[in-house]
Design an enzyme around this catalytic site. Sequence first.
Site, PDB file in Angstrom:
ATOM      1  CB  CYS A 171      46.885  28.792  45.641  1.00 55.23           C
ATOM      2  SG  CYS A 171      47.379  30.531  45.498  1.00 55.23           S
ATOM      3  CG  HIS A 216      42.606  29.558  42.998  1.00 55.33           C
ATOM      4  ND1 HIS A 216      42.411  29.062  44.264  1.00 55.33           N
ATOM      5  CD2 HIS A 216      43.517  30.556  43.113  1.00 55.33           C
ATOM      6  CE1 HIS A 216      43.171  29.730  45.117  1.00 55.33           C
ATOM      7  NE2 HIS A 216      43.849  30.639  44.455  1.00 55.33           N
ATOM      8  CD  GLU A 265      39.613  26.801  43.791  1.00 54.24           C
ATOM      9  OE1 GLU A 265      40.081  27.627  44.603  1.00 54.24           O
ATOM     10  OE2 GLU A 265      40.325  26.020  43.122  1.00 54.24           O
ATOM     11  CB  SER A 299      12.348  29.953  58.456  1.00 47.52           C
ATOM     12  OG  SER A 299      12.888  29.220  57.363  1.00 47.52           O
ATOM     13  N   GLY A 300       9.720  28.643  56.755  1.00 44.02           N
ATOM     14  CA  GLY A 300       9.117  28.754  55.436  1.00 44.02           C
ATOM     15  C   GLY A 300      10.139  28.633  54.322  1.00 44.02           C
ATOM     16  N   GLY A 301      11.439  28.630  54.697  1.00 46.63           N
ATOM     17  CA  GLY A 301      12.499  28.527  53.707  1.00 46.63           C
ATOM     18  C   GLY A 301      12.842  27.093  53.352  1.00 46.63           C
ATOM     19  CB  VAL A 302      15.069  25.769  50.675  1.00 46.14           C
ATOM     20  CG1 VAL A 302      15.493  24.405  50.169  1.00 46.14           C
ATOM     21  CG2 VAL A 302      14.398  26.559  49.565  1.00 46.14           C
ATOM     22  CG  ASP A 303      18.634  26.031  54.178  1.00 43.92           C
ATOM     23  OD1 ASP A 303      18.659  25.499  53.049  1.00 43.92           O
ATOM     24  OD2 ASP A 303      19.325  27.013  54.475  1.00 43.92           O
ATOM     25  CB  SER A 304      13.592  25.354  58.388  1.00 42.32           C
ATOM     26  OG  SER A 304      12.599  26.058  57.668  1.00 42.32           O
TER      27      SER A 304
END
Length: 541
Positions: free
Chosen positions: A103, A195, A197, A249-254
């Site tokens: 683009c 595009h 993607e 935090s209890g989340g996936v990332d941490s």
Amino acid sequence: MYAAPAIPLPAKGCNDGRKSYLRAMTEKILILDFGSQYTQLIARRIRELNVYSEIVPFNKVPELDDTIKGIILSGSPFSVADENALHTDLDQLIGQRPVLGICYGAQYIAKQMGGKVERSLKREYGKAELSRLYQADPFLADVPEGSQVWMSHGDTIMEIPEQFELLAGTAHVDVAAYKSKAGAFAQPVYCIQFHPEVSHSLDGMTVLKNFVKDIAGCHAEWTPAAFVEETVQALRDQLGDDHVLMGLSGGVDSTVAASLLHEAIGDNLVCIFVDNGLLRKDEFEEVLHSYKDMGLRVVGVDAKEEFYKELKGVSDPEQKRKVIGRVFIEVFEKEALKLEEEDRAIKWLGQGTIYPDVIESVSVHGPSVTIKSHHNVGGLPEMLNLKIVEPLRMLFKDEVRLVGAELEVPHAIVSRHPFPGPGLGIRILGDITPEKVRMLQEADAIYINNLRKFGLYDEVWQAGTILLPVQSVGVMGDERTYEKTVALRAVNSRDGMTAEWSRLPHDFLATVSSEIINNVKGINRVVYDISTKPPSTIEWE
């Protein structure tokens, strides 16, 4: 339905392909970001091809070392004809590595190399077809004539530079794709005005695969196992005998970040898990138990009353986020200082930062508008005199899940839906009280438990319940009620950048509505949110 990218997970204990592993970690596609909303999507699509990709601002091109196999120039909200058009040094790129302009990138190359780019009389936005394939080329191999593509641009290329030749066009655009002539440069240059993607370009992944694998020569061997092996060794080299402090935090990332650190340094990792009073029902106890089962050293801190006190009377969404972030830092700092007194080897602060956070922190063209404040540990490293370690800073969310699976993090955590840092604080519209939190926790538990019971939890990307500042009349028994309303939200997405509302079965919604109204005192109405992102956001605040 959420679908993780097709990155193969090698069998546990398999040591074959060490040479391939080393090669996979030393091959990447560099993406120059000109500010397009789709830039992150380009990077994700390339990684779905098992090739590592990295985004850098258009004006901060690194030295092209041997790891960089190809370069992509992204789209942009700017016009190449604007006074404030974004410029990069093409001499540093063209001829050095295979280049793909998408683009704006295609229009910029055309204009800078002597072609002609003009404003379109009508903005070209939406679906189109590659109805004209002018010649066969490896770049468009296996892309059929008539293939649907997605256009999104206000300029159009009227004439291509003389060193280039046409590849494809649509019914309305002669120059949908063009390439450098053989021998024009030391490395090939390809340019497209659509595009590849986005999912609306039906053969877009084929186009990207052709460029990344066949033209740039990448071997497509970047896997979660390779990432884990390299990262664990790098963490051991970086940290040595130092200890690391990390907030969970209890989340996936941490959790996955902590698991990587634990794999590398074992009990030299010390974690803090704060109950801010805005978690889901029973989440603090359940997650704390899971962490201890994983072998992590975790200190649980009940700080509910401190958060409730500071949030009293605060109803502005941005202000709530700031209060929650400030109190978290205060609580974390207090606990961290205690631990530092006990453990003098703590030198680092671990964070679960992921790649979208890193990209968004580097502005492409100056200050950007604040959509919402990120709930993170800003300022803590300086307060505690600690260095930062971020094991996941180069991964997207779905890649974090795959790495978690490779590390054998419990499925219940790896498969958890994304949950906002400020927690239920931004799912209670208006001011926050302990009673409103209780009400929302009960309603949300019914919703989430039924998603699991009906086998729908893993079919949606994110779900949650929102307590609205709306009261309405109802009838329960012989009495009229005047009580609150909750909205149920469920979306399907790959990364949260765009999202479609989930088509949940009516009998499921009826069951959830009935259970909430019959069991949660203070709620007499349940609605379902059928908004997409954009224009709506996933969270209501």
